[in-house]
Design a protein around this motif. Structure first.
Motif, PDB file in Angstrom:
ATOM      1  N   LYS A   1      20.781 -27.605   6.675  1.00 43.82           N
ATOM      2  CA  LYS A   1      20.487 -28.866   5.992  1.00 43.82           C
ATOM      3  C   LYS A   1      20.404 -30.067   6.927  1.00 43.82           C
ATOM      4  CE  LYS A   1      20.571 -27.307   1.745  1.00 43.82           C
ATOM      5  NZ  LYS A   1      19.424 -27.317   0.900  1.00 43.82           N
TER       6      LYS A   1
ATOM      7  N   LYS B   1      25.238 -33.817  -0.715  1.00 48.22           N
ATOM      8  CA  LYS B   1      24.727 -32.542  -1.237  1.00 48.22           C
ATOM      9  C   LYS B   1      24.444 -31.543  -0.111  1.00 48.22           C
ATOM     10  CE  LYS B   1      19.995 -34.216  -1.482  1.00 48.22           C
ATOM     11  NZ  LYS B   1      18.962 -34.745  -2.294  1.00 48.22           N
TER      12      LYS B   1
ATOM     13  N   MET C   1      32.321 -33.820  -3.295  1.00 50.34           N
ATOM     14  CA  MET C   1      31.408 -33.079  -2.426  1.00 50.34           C
ATOM     15  C   MET C   1      31.738 -33.313  -0.949  1.00 50.34           C
ATOM     16  SD  MET C   1      27.970 -34.176  -4.495  1.00 50.34           S
ATOM     17  CE  MET C   1      26.793 -33.085  -3.716  1.00 50.34           C
TER      18      MET C   1
ATOM     19  N   LYS D   1      30.804 -37.185  -7.225  1.00 46.23           N
ATOM     20  CA  LYS D   1      30.201 -37.296  -5.890  1.00 46.23           C
ATOM     21  C   LYS D   1      31.242 -37.239  -4.767  1.00 46.23           C
ATOM     22  CE  LYS D   1      26.907 -40.010  -3.184  1.00 46.23           C
ATOM     23  NZ  LYS D   1      26.073 -41.220  -3.171  1.00 46.23           N
TER      24      LYS D   1
ATOM     25  N   LYS E   1      28.930 -38.941 -12.465  1.00 46.41           N
ATOM     26  CA  LYS E   1      28.503 -38.913 -11.058  1.00 46.41           C
ATOM     27  C   LYS E   1      29.494 -39.677 -10.182  1.00 46.41           C
ATOM     28  CE  LYS E   1      24.580 -40.035  -8.117  1.00 46.41           C
ATOM     29  NZ  LYS E   1      23.268 -40.654  -8.011  1.00 46.41           N
TER      30      LYS E   1
END
Length: 192
Positions: free
Chosen positions: A175, A21, A95, A92, A88
């Motif tokens: 991040k 993420k 990403m 996932k 998911k």
């Protein structure tokens, strides 16, 4: 051979798990992934068994990996499928720039723990190489890792092990996680 010990320590102390993420849309160059894999190949390995096996998913391969996970989950779940979880599994990987499946080929003459440790050292080598390039990684042992049905998809036999997935991507600059460790002095006893 001489290396700058402070630079080595700096590299080791700045390695972080960076989760998908936190990845940007920027792709990691395949050449960096290839160097990560080459450095993985230089991990310590008892009796030179080199038990690590990797499958690299990128581009359209990320969709294939998501579909593989969703299919394995569906097969292992029977009639109780959690559609959110299945979604998911599919999304996932998208990403990431790359996902590297981490396998261990068993050598029955070597203790299993020795082989697991060798693969873990190989993954650490990949992670440190990624850190040197400013690339984010996250070693996940979730998802389909422990499902026996997953092994054939990754060319692993009954005695082999699937040890998870290394998710790889370029982190968003805002991040980057801070490191935290408890004092080493509380974990070491010197006997002189």
């Amino acid at each position: 051979m001489k290396f700058d010990p402070q630079e080595v320590s700096k590299l080791l102390q700045n390695r972080r798990s960076i989760f998908p993420k936190a990845y940007s849309d920027e792709k990691v160059a395949d050449e960096i992934i290839e160097e990560m894999l080459e450095n993985a190949n230089w991990a310590p390995t008892y009796k030179h068994t080199e038990p690590w096996r990797f499958k690299v998913f990128t581009g359209e391969g990320l969709n294939k990996f998501g579909d593989i996970q969703a299919e394995i989950y569906e097969k292992s779940s029977g009639k109780k499928i959690d559609e959110d979880k299945q979604k998911k599994f599919r999304q996932k990987p998208l990403m990431c720039s790359h996902v590297i499946a981490i396998g261990m080929k068993r050598n029955k003459s070597i203790k299993k723990t020795e082989e697991i440790c060798a693969v873990a050292a190989a993954v650490q080598n990949m992670h440190l190489t990624a850190t040197a390039y400013g690339v984010g990684c996250y070693w996940s042992t979730g998802g389909v890792t422990w499902m026996e049905e997953a092994k054939p998809y990754f060319d692993l036999g009954e005695k082999d092990m699937l040890l998870g997935f290394l998710y790889v991507g370029m982190p968003k600059k805002d991040k980057l996680p801070k490191g935290k460790r408890k004092d080493i002095k509380k974990k070491v006893e010197w006997i002189r």
